[in-house]
Design a protein around this motif. Structure first.
Motif, PDB file in Angstrom:
ATOM      1  N   SER A 119       0.831  -1.192   0.000  1.00  0.00           N
ATOM      2  CA  SER A 119       0.000   0.000   0.000  1.00  0.00           C
ATOM      3  C   SER A 119       0.878   1.259   0.000  1.00  0.00           C
ATOM      4  CB  SER A 119      -0.916  -0.060   1.226  1.00  0.00           C
ATOM      5  OG  SER A 119      -1.771   1.011   1.217  1.00  0.00           O
ATOM      6  N   TYR A 159      -0.334 -12.026  -5.891  1.00  0.00           N
ATOM      7  CA  TYR A 159      -1.411 -11.048  -5.734  1.00  0.00           C
ATOM      8  C   TYR A 159      -2.739 -11.787  -5.839  1.00  0.00           C
ATOM      9  CZ  TYR A 159       1.697  -7.086  -6.004  1.00  0.00           C
ATOM     10  OH  TYR A 159       2.672  -6.162  -5.715  1.00  0.00           O
ATOM     11  N   ASP A 160      -3.726 -11.250  -5.172  1.00  0.00           N
ATOM     12  CA  ASP A 160      -5.083 -11.694  -5.425  1.00  0.00           C
ATOM     13  C   ASP A 160      -5.464 -11.120  -6.806  1.00  0.00           C
ATOM     14  OD1 ASP A 160      -7.817 -12.601  -4.038  1.00  0.00           O
ATOM     15  OD2 ASP A 160      -8.154 -10.799  -5.252  1.00  0.00           O
ATOM     16  N   THR A 162      -7.871  -9.528  -7.856  1.00  0.00           N
ATOM     17  CA  THR A 162      -8.500  -8.192  -7.848  1.00  0.00           C
ATOM     18  C   THR A 162      -7.664  -7.162  -7.089  1.00  0.00           C
ATOM     19  OG1 THR A 162      -9.752  -8.721  -5.852  1.00  0.00           O
ATOM     20  CG2 THR A 162     -10.824  -9.180  -7.950  1.00  0.00           C
ATOM     21  N   GLU A 163      -6.496  -7.580  -6.620  1.00  0.00           N
ATOM     22  CA  GLU A 163      -5.747  -6.714  -5.694  1.00  0.00           C
ATOM     23  C   GLU A 163      -5.225  -5.421  -6.317  1.00  0.00           C
ATOM     24  OE1 GLU A 163      -2.717  -8.824  -3.553  1.00  0.00           O
ATOM     25  OE2 GLU A 163      -1.815  -6.955  -2.803  1.00  0.00           O
ATOM     26  N   ARG A 165      -6.370  -3.500  -8.435  1.00  0.00           N
ATOM     27  CA  ARG A 165      -7.416  -2.474  -8.508  1.00  0.00           C
ATOM     28  C   ARG A 165      -7.525  -1.689  -7.194  1.00  0.00           C
ATOM     29  NH1 ARG A 165      -9.439   1.035 -11.633  1.00  0.00           N
ATOM     30  NH2 ARG A 165     -11.656   1.385 -11.489  1.00  0.00           N
ATOM     31  N   THR A 166      -7.256  -2.373  -6.065  1.00  0.00           N
ATOM     32  CA  THR A 166      -7.422  -1.705  -4.768  1.00  0.00           C
ATOM     33  C   THR A 166      -6.411  -0.556  -4.611  1.00  0.00           C
ATOM     34  OG1 THR A 166      -5.931  -3.177  -3.545  1.00  0.00           O
ATOM     35  CG2 THR A 166      -8.244  -3.837  -3.678  1.00  0.00           C
ATOM     36  N   TYR A 167      -5.270  -0.650  -5.278  1.00  0.00           N
ATOM     37  CA  TYR A 167      -4.278   0.432  -5.173  1.00  0.00           C
ATOM     38  C   TYR A 167      -4.582   1.580  -6.127  1.00  0.00           C
ATOM     39  CZ  TYR A 167      -1.973  -3.473  -2.915  1.00  0.00           C
ATOM     40  OH  TYR A 167      -1.717  -4.542  -2.099  1.00  0.00           O
ATOM     41  N   TYR A 168      -5.448   1.314  -7.105  1.00  0.00           N
ATOM     42  CA  TYR A 168      -5.691   2.302  -8.157  1.00  0.00           C
ATOM     43  C   TYR A 168      -7.164   2.701  -8.263  1.00  0.00           C
ATOM     44  CZ  TYR A 168      -0.940   1.374  -9.700  1.00  0.00           C
ATOM     45  OH  TYR A 168       0.430   1.264  -9.751  1.00  0.00           O
ATOM     46  N   GLY A 169      -7.899   2.566  -7.152  1.00  0.00           N
ATOM     47  CA  GLY A 169      -9.324   2.865  -7.176  1.00  0.00           C
ATOM     48  C   GLY A 169      -9.627   4.290  -7.616  1.00  0.00           C
TER      49      GLY A 169
END
Ligand SMILES: C[S@@+](CC[C@H](N)C(=O)[O-])C[C@H]1O[C@@H](n2cnc3c(N)ncnc32)[C@H](O)[C@@H]1O
Length: 206
Positions: A119, A159-160, A162-163, A165-169
């Protein structure tokens, strides 16, 4: 792969990853903002095939890798192709980017970013990106139908799917693909599952 093995592989004359660019490097350049002084960083650049491709297209490229033998080959490839690149040995876990970038590019290396550092490091990489800049990232992902590769190291972390995407929402997603591919690196045929994606930073800060 472990550091010692990478250094040994990169110490050989032949280019382990080849000298032709990955398709994602072409996409990264296509999606790069339109300006004359584009700068790029290639994290986990290996022997430089994609760094050199971007330099050939006029980008000012910094190739970063933990393995100095790879970076030496990257400089050699650049010289052979008549372009210049900067290189910096660094670990993606504590890499500090000290120049504004328009293209952040990383394939096959973000799995070395330990989960507890992700993160903060993705935030840092995003902050150092100019408005309108893009991040093109390829990440190995954990899927039940694809067992870990025989040469998957203890220093590598999936990585998961979908992971990323969580850093680039808060950025626009320009492209995403998830796929399984065959590989025979290390001499033993196996498969990998991966996600690759390109995100764009808003032209104006949110
Ligand atoms: C699968 S290779 C890909 C090389 C290159 N991107 C390419 O596609 O040709 C992964 C690269 O990540 C580098 N690497 C391994 N651990 C790293 C770390 N902690 N920080 C930065 N790079 C690392 C390796 O030395 C290797 O060159």
């Amino acid at each position: 792969m472990e550091y010692e093995r990478l250094q040994e592989i990169y110490g050989r004359d032949e280019y382990y990853w080849g000298t032709e660019p990955n398709e994602l490097a072409k996409r990264a350049v296509e999606f790069a903002p339109e300006r004359d002084d584009l700068s790029a960083i290639d994290v986990g650049a290996g022997e430089g095939r994609d760094s050199v491709y971007m330099a050939e297209r006029g980008l000012d490229v910094l190739a970063v890798d933990v393995a100095p033998n790879g970076l030496e080959k990257a400089r050699r490839l650049a010289e052979e192709r008549g372009v210049a690149i900067d290189t910096e040995p660094a670990d993606v876990n504590d890499l500090q980017i000290d120049r504004p970038v328009d293209v952040f590019y990383s394939i096959g290396a973000v799995q070395y970013l330990r989960p507890e550092n992700r993160s903060a490091q993705f935030d840092h990489f995003k902050q150092q990106t100019r408005p309108g800049g893009v991040h093109a990232v390829f990440a190995f992902v954990d899927r039940e139908d694809v067992p870990p590769a025989p040469d998957w190291g203890e220093n590598e972390h999936f990585y998961d799917p979908t992971e990323l995407r969580t850093y680039y929402g808060d950025w626009e997603r320009l492209y995403r693909d998830e796929f399984v591919f065959d590989d025979d690196s290390g001499g033993e045929p196996h498969q990998h599952a991966a996600v690759e994606a390109v995100y764009r930073k808003p032209a104006e800060e949110l």
